[in-house]
Design a protein around this motif. Sequence first.
Motif, mmCIF file in Angstrom:
data_model
loop_
_atom_site.group_PDB
_atom_site.id
_atom_site.type_symbol
_atom_site.label_atom_id
_atom_site.label_comp_id
_atom_site.label_asym_id
_atom_site.label_seq_id
_atom_site.Cartn_x
_atom_site.Cartn_y
_atom_site.Cartn_z
ATOM 1 N N ILE A 87 8.072 13.371 2.785
ATOM 2 C CA ILE A 87 8.588 11.917 1.805
ATOM 3 C C ILE A 87 7.813 10.935 2.678
ATOM 4 O O ILE A 87 7.371 9.951 1.803
ATOM 5 C CB ILE A 87 9.889 11.980 2.305
ATOM 6 N N VAL A 88 7.722 10.738 4.028
ATOM 7 C CA VAL A 88 7.095 9.821 4.561
ATOM 8 C C VAL A 88 5.514 9.738 4.352
ATOM 9 O O VAL A 88 4.936 8.724 3.848
ATOM 10 C CB VAL A 88 7.094 9.906 6.207
ATOM 11 N N ARG A 89 4.872 10.813 4.197
ATOM 12 C CA ARG A 89 3.448 10.833 3.846
ATOM 13 C C ARG A 89 3.096 10.608 2.584
ATOM 14 O O ARG A 89 2.180 9.655 2.447
ATOM 15 C CB ARG A 89 2.948 12.385 4.176
ATOM 16 N N TYR A 90 3.889 10.942 1.478
ATOM 17 C CA TYR A 90 3.599 10.610 0.160
ATOM 18 C C TYR A 90 3.759 9.301 0.017
ATOM 19 O O TYR A 90 3.139 8.598 -0.488
ATOM 20 C CB TYR A 90 4.564 11.384 -0.678
ATOM 21 N N TRP A 91 5.165 8.466 0.431
ATOM 22 C CA TRP A 91 5.557 7.258 0.456
ATOM 23 C C TRP A 91 4.187 6.240 0.851
ATOM 24 O O TRP A 91 3.953 5.225 0.345
ATOM 25 C CB TRP A 91 6.694 6.866 1.093
ATOM 26 N N THR A 92 3.688 6.657 2.155
ATOM 27 C CA THR A 92 2.647 5.880 2.876
ATOM 28 C C THR A 92 1.338 5.681 2.046
ATOM 29 O O THR A 92 0.874 4.913 1.844
ATOM 30 C CB THR A 92 2.528 6.515 4.286
ATOM 31 N N ARG A 93 1.016 7.030 1.591
ATOM 32 C CA ARG A 93 -0.229 7.125 0.730
ATOM 33 C C ARG A 93 -0.122 6.064 -0.544
ATOM 34 O O ARG A 93 -0.829 5.440 -0.778
ATOM 35 C CB ARG A 93 -0.402 8.712 0.238
ATOM 36 N N TRP A 94 1.168 6.151 -1.342
ATOM 37 C CA TRP A 94 1.371 5.286 -2.424
ATOM 38 C C TRP A 94 1.326 3.835 -1.872
ATOM 39 O O TRP A 94 0.667 3.007 -2.578
ATOM 40 C CB TRP A 94 2.395 5.726 -3.338
ATOM 41 N N MET A 95 1.973 3.547 -0.958
ATOM 42 C CA MET A 95 1.972 2.009 -0.290
ATOM 43 C C MET A 95 0.547 1.672 -0.002
ATOM 44 O O MET A 95 0.156 0.313 -0.242
ATOM 45 C CB MET A 95 2.753 2.023 1.057
ATOM 46 N N GLU A 96 -0.359 2.603 0.636
ATOM 47 C CA GLU A 96 -1.809 2.049 0.745
ATOM 48 C C GLU A 96 -2.698 1.942 -0.459
ATOM 49 O O GLU A 96 -3.211 1.121 -0.584
ATOM 50 C CB GLU A 96 -2.395 3.257 1.650
ATOM 51 N N PHE A 97 -2.417 2.739 -1.473
ATOM 52 C CA PHE A 97 -3.181 2.556 -2.744
ATOM 53 C C PHE A 97 -2.450 1.274 -3.493
ATOM 54 O O PHE A 97 -3.391 0.735 -4.035
ATOM 55 C CB PHE A 97 -2.485 3.780 -3.646
ATOM 56 N N THR A 98 -1.329 1.073 -3.494
ATOM 57 C CA THR A 98 -0.871 -0.150 -3.782
ATOM 58 C C THR A 98 -1.453 -1.390 -3.386
ATOM 59 O O THR A 98 -1.748 -2.373 -3.920
ATOM 60 C CB THR A 98 0.803 -0.253 -3.932
ATOM 61 N N GLU A 99 -1.505 -1.458 -1.874
ATOM 62 C CA GLU A 99 -2.502 -2.494 -1.115
ATOM 63 C C GLU A 99 -3.850 -2.769 -1.746
ATOM 64 O O GLU A 99 -4.025 -3.612 -1.830
ATOM 65 C CB GLU A 99 -2.213 -2.263 0.259
ATOM 66 N N GLU A 100 -4.458 -1.462 -2.004
ATOM 67 C CA GLU A 100 -5.776 -1.593 -2.399
ATOM 68 C C GLU A 100 -5.792 -2.307 -3.701
ATOM 69 O O GLU A 100 -6.700 -2.947 -4.061
ATOM 70 C CB GLU A 100 -6.462 -0.287 -2.416
ATOM 71 N N GLU A 101 -4.612 -1.830 -4.682
ATOM 72 C CA GLU A 101 -4.932 -2.661 -6.089
ATOM 73 C C GLU A 101 -4.817 -4.090 -5.962
ATOM 74 O O GLU A 101 -5.244 -4.824 -6.489
ATOM 75 C CB GLU A 101 -3.834 -1.911 -6.879
ATOM 76 N N ARG A 102 -3.717 -4.517 -4.943
ATOM 77 C CA ARG A 102 -3.586 -6.054 -4.772
ATOM 78 C C ARG A 102 -4.669 -6.446 -4.268
ATOM 79 O O ARG A 102 -5.268 -7.791 -4.748
ATOM 80 C CB ARG A 102 -2.538 -6.199 -3.705
ATOM 81 N N GLU A 103 -5.488 -6.146 -3.429
ATOM 82 C CA GLU A 103 -6.855 -6.341 -2.806
ATOM 83 C C GLU A 103 -7.763 -6.551 -3.772
ATOM 84 O O GLU A 103 -8.605 -7.614 -3.818
ATOM 85 C CB GLU A 103 -7.070 -5.705 -1.711
ATOM 86 N N PHE A 104 -7.753 -5.837 -4.928
ATOM 87 C CA PHE A 104 -8.699 -5.752 -5.952
ATOM 88 C C PHE A 104 -8.327 -6.604 -7.027
ATOM 89 O O PHE A 104 -9.036 -7.042 -7.765
ATOM 90 C CB PHE A 104 -9.081 -4.543 -6.514
#
Length: 203
Positions: A87-104
């Motif tokens: 659960i922690v791994r999947y949630w963390t991965r998508w939080m990182e992806f979402t942060e990348e989208e905001r940065e772009f």
Amino acid sequence: MSDDEAGQAGAEAVRAAWGRIDAWLREWAPGSYARLAPPAEPGATAAAEAALRLRFPAELRASLGCHDGAGGKGVLPVKPPLSVAGIVRYWTRWMEFTEEEREFGDPEEAGEPSWHHRWIPWAESEGDAQIIDGRDGPGFGRLGMKYHDEEGSFGDDAPSLAAYLTAVADVLERGGSVGGRVPYLAVSGVLWWAEEPAARPAW
């Protein structure tokens, strides 16, 4: 009924459903029962809640208290349950992806987002996850899907984890389908689920 009482009732329903599922698997599909992990350590669940900065719904905590995930497909009709660590791994991965989208600077689309920090993945395979909505409001606790290349989505098939697991137990004991999937039992003692066959024409 207060929120605490509703949460406790949901947790009790989850434990009852897992008890029925476990009993059926032990008797009819021991190969699938062997894929179920033992209960999660309470400390591990608390650490995961701290990592996600979320209080898990009572139903999820109850489920993890029964099984800390499952190895391989087939135990449940949609996706295999995740461990606390998963659960922690999947949630963390998508939080990182979402942060990348905001940065772009990708624009937000109408409807559900690609990810929300209050979505909790509870079952997953091949990057696609069954998620629990942890947002406050009438949709709290409902089950939805997060496909790896799509926005999240919620329907009316599974209003809660307790309802989903209870439906699975009912189908194993009495027959039927869950979300259009029916169970099959292999001679090797392994359970698997497949799309419900289309009705044959009457002629």
